[in-house]
Design a protein around this motif. Structure first.
Motif, mmCIF file in Angstrom:
data_model
loop_
_atom_site.group_PDB
_atom_site.id
_atom_site.type_symbol
_atom_site.label_atom_id
_atom_site.label_comp_id
_atom_site.label_asym_id
_atom_site.label_seq_id
_atom_site.Cartn_x
_atom_site.Cartn_y
_atom_site.Cartn_z
ATOM 1 N N LEU A 15 -12.001 6.642 -1.040
ATOM 2 C CA LEU A 15 -10.865 7.553 -0.992
ATOM 3 C C LEU A 15 -11.237 8.948 -1.488
ATOM 4 O O LEU A 15 -11.823 9.104 -2.562
ATOM 5 C CB LEU A 15 -9.723 6.988 -1.848
ATOM 6 N N GLN A 16 -10.912 9.949 -0.680
ATOM 7 C CA GLN A 16 -10.996 11.353 -1.075
ATOM 8 C C GLN A 16 -9.594 11.931 -0.968
ATOM 9 O O GLN A 16 -8.952 11.824 0.084
ATOM 10 C CB GLN A 16 -11.948 12.125 -0.158
ATOM 11 N N ALA A 17 -9.102 12.525 -2.033
ATOM 12 C CA ALA A 17 -7.718 13.019 -2.016
ATOM 13 C C ALA A 17 -7.614 14.330 -2.783
ATOM 14 O O ALA A 17 -8.432 14.628 -3.659
ATOM 15 C CB ALA A 17 -6.786 11.980 -2.629
ATOM 16 N N GLN A 18 -6.603 15.106 -2.427
ATOM 17 C CA GLN A 18 -6.270 16.328 -3.154
ATOM 18 C C GLN A 18 -5.132 16.015 -4.115
ATOM 19 O O GLN A 18 -4.094 15.497 -3.711
ATOM 20 C CB GLN A 18 -5.851 17.439 -2.184
ATOM 21 N N LEU A 19 -5.322 16.354 -5.383
ATOM 22 C CA LEU A 19 -4.310 16.092 -6.400
ATOM 23 C C LEU A 19 -3.676 17.394 -6.845
ATOM 24 O O LEU A 19 -4.381 18.352 -7.171
ATOM 25 C CB LEU A 19 -4.923 15.381 -7.608
ATOM 26 N N SER A 20 -2.349 17.415 -6.856
ATOM 27 C CA SER A 20 -1.604 18.585 -7.328
ATOM 28 C C SER A 20 -0.772 18.163 -8.529
ATOM 29 O O SER A 20 0.007 17.204 -8.448
ATOM 30 C CB SER A 20 -0.693 19.126 -6.227
ATOM 31 N N LEU A 21 -0.944 18.873 -9.627
ATOM 32 C CA LEU A 21 -0.188 18.546 -10.837
ATOM 33 C C LEU A 21 1.296 18.802 -10.598
ATOM 34 O O LEU A 21 1.692 19.881 -10.147
ATOM 35 C CB LEU A 21 -0.694 19.415 -11.998
ATOM 36 N N TRP A 45 -7.285 0.833 -3.023
ATOM 37 C CA TRP A 45 -6.578 0.538 -1.775
ATOM 38 C C TRP A 45 -5.121 0.991 -1.843
ATOM 39 O O TRP A 45 -4.571 1.540 -0.885
ATOM 40 C CB TRP A 45 -6.642 -0.963 -1.484
ATOM 41 N N ILE A 46 -4.481 0.761 -2.994
ATOM 42 C CA ILE A 46 -3.074 1.142 -3.143
ATOM 43 C C ILE A 46 -2.919 2.662 -3.077
ATOM 44 O O ILE A 46 -2.064 3.184 -2.352
ATOM 45 C CB ILE A 46 -2.505 0.592 -4.465
ATOM 46 N N MET A 47 -3.758 3.385 -3.800
ATOM 47 C CA MET A 47 -3.654 4.841 -3.791
ATOM 48 C C MET A 47 -4.000 5.399 -2.413
ATOM 49 O O MET A 47 -3.415 6.406 -1.972
ATOM 50 C CB MET A 47 -4.560 5.446 -4.862
ATOM 51 N N ALA A 48 -4.925 4.741 -1.710
ATOM 52 C CA ALA A 48 -5.265 5.181 -0.346
ATOM 53 C C ALA A 48 -4.043 5.068 0.569
ATOM 54 O O ALA A 48 -3.780 5.959 1.393
ATOM 55 C CB ALA A 48 -6.424 4.353 0.199
ATOM 56 N N ASN A 49 -3.292 3.983 0.428
ATOM 57 C CA ASN A 49 -2.093 3.815 1.249
ATOM 58 C C ASN A 49 -0.985 4.784 0.844
ATOM 59 O O ASN A 49 -0.208 5.227 1.697
ATOM 60 C CB ASN A 49 -1.601 2.368 1.167
ATOM 61 N N LEU A 50 -0.898 5.133 -0.424
ATOM 62 C CA LEU A 50 0.099 6.114 -0.858
ATOM 63 C C LEU A 50 -0.243 7.508 -0.337
ATOM 64 O O LEU A 50 0.652 8.333 -0.123
ATOM 65 C CB LEU A 50 0.208 6.124 -2.391
ATOM 66 N N TRP A 62 -0.384 13.117 -4.589
ATOM 67 C CA TRP A 62 -1.636 12.755 -3.921
ATOM 68 C C TRP A 62 -1.511 13.059 -2.427
ATOM 69 O O TRP A 62 -0.589 12.575 -1.769
ATOM 70 C CB TRP A 62 -1.933 11.265 -4.123
ATOM 71 N N LYS A 63 -2.449 13.868 -1.916
ATOM 72 C CA LYS A 63 -2.415 14.246 -0.508
ATOM 73 C C LYS A 63 -3.781 14.011 0.133
ATOM 74 O O LYS A 63 -4.813 14.016 -0.555
ATOM 75 C CB LYS A 63 -2.030 15.720 -0.349
#
Length: 338
Positions: free
Chosen positions: A326-332, A148-153, A302-303
């Protein structure tokens, strides 16, 4: 969600057994625990009049015993390994321990535990139950909150960016991971965790409680042994207490006073319960969430997936989870940014 759950479960397995198990071993433990947990609601009826349900619901009893046997078959070998290692250290106190064996695990403390009234130590099946409680209780609730936290971020990138900038001010040059001591210097991080727990408590209702005698609370009489269930979610969404309660606003927790999670001063939200019956692992859970969120944000940006907004709809499983995970695109992130 599965990556979050696996990472958290690996950490708790290490704490429980003191050994770094391989992936296959961890997967076996995880599967045994998960099957028992997701089917728990089916077995609650067996508590009522067992003599009758053992006849009427015989197949359900058989299913419960089968799942319990699977759990025992998986956990008991690890418990026995720790017991052997402990006995070996007692026989050879001067022998140098390996790095893993020198770690004090949860199982080690259970093996030492003495029941004063019965003047005996715990047996294997009792230790299995306590290990299961430790692993299950600390995995799903913490993992759900983390998602939930990462989804809100992801949904609110300005909050994520503010956290990242605060992390940059704390991380030392050349450091790739946020350490436990660093977390105390990132107040916005704790505010995000608290806001996540307020807005998305993993359990909307705390576990039932009862009183031993009739008690008057406000205008209500609570009769002896009546089951009381508190709606923790609605408490955290009360507009009389929280301004714009359904918004995700970590800044509401940024003040000079430390927010009281235990309920000693006041009760504005209670995701872990409060008072003497508060979850004994609440401090550990807060540490785990702060550590994971800090490292995930410092390492990656996180996008949202292109053309897809983050859906915060809920559905009830063992915990209150995201209806659409949650589905997100991660960029290093570049090391130059840290």
């Amino acid at each position: 969600m599965e990556h979050f759950r696996y990472a958290m479960f690996c950490l708790l397995v290490l704490m429980c057994f003191g050994d770094k198990l391989d992936e296959n071993q961890i997967k076996k433990i995880e599967e045994a625990e998960h099957q028992l947990l997701v089917n728990l609601h089916k077995f609650s009826i067996l508590n009522f009049c067992p003599r009758v349900t053992k006849i009427v619901l015989r197949k359900r009893w058989e299913e419960l015993f089968h799942l319990r046997k699977c759990q025992e078959d998986v956990l008991i070998p690890f418990i026995r390994e720790r017991k052997k290692a402990k006995e070996k250290r007692l026989r050879e106190p001067n022998m140098e321990d390996s790095k893993d064996e020198s770690v004090l695990s949860y199982v080690d403390t259970l093996l030492d535990l003495q029941l004063p009234d019965e003047k005996r130590k715990l047996n294997e099946l009792e230790i299995v139950s306590l290990c299961s409680e430790f692993l299950s209780g600390g995995t799903d609730t913490t993992t759900t909150t983390l998602q939930w936290i990462m989804a809100n971020l992801v949904k609110y990138p300005q909050i994520q960016e503010k956290l990242f900038m605060e992390i940059k001010g704390v991380v030392r040059d050349g450091e790739e991971k946020i350490k436990e001591d660093d977390l105390k210097q990132i107040p916005y991080l704790k505010a995000i965790i608290l806001e996540g727990l307020r807005r998305h408590p993993p359990l909307h209702f705390v576990f039932p409680h009862a009183v031993t005698e009739d008690v008057v609370v406000g205008d209500y009489v609570i009769p002896k042994e009546a089951a009381i269930v508190i709606n923790a979610a609605e408490m955290g969404w009360d507009p009389k207490v929280w301004e714009d309660p359904m918004s995700f606003n970590p800044s509401r927790f940024l003040n000079k006073e430390t927010f009281d999670m235990t309920g000693r001063r006041e009760i504005k939200m209670m995701p872990f319960g409060v008072g003497r019956r508060i979850c004994p692992g609440y401090a550990l859970s807060m540490l785990h969430m702060e550590y994971f969120v800090a490292n995930l944000v410092s390492k990656y940006e996180w996008k949202a997936v292109d053309g897809d907004d983050v859906d915060l709809s809920e559905k009830q499983e063992f915990t209150m989870v995201m209806k659409n995970p949650l589905q997100a695109q991660l960029s290093l992130r570049s090391k130059l940014n840290l």
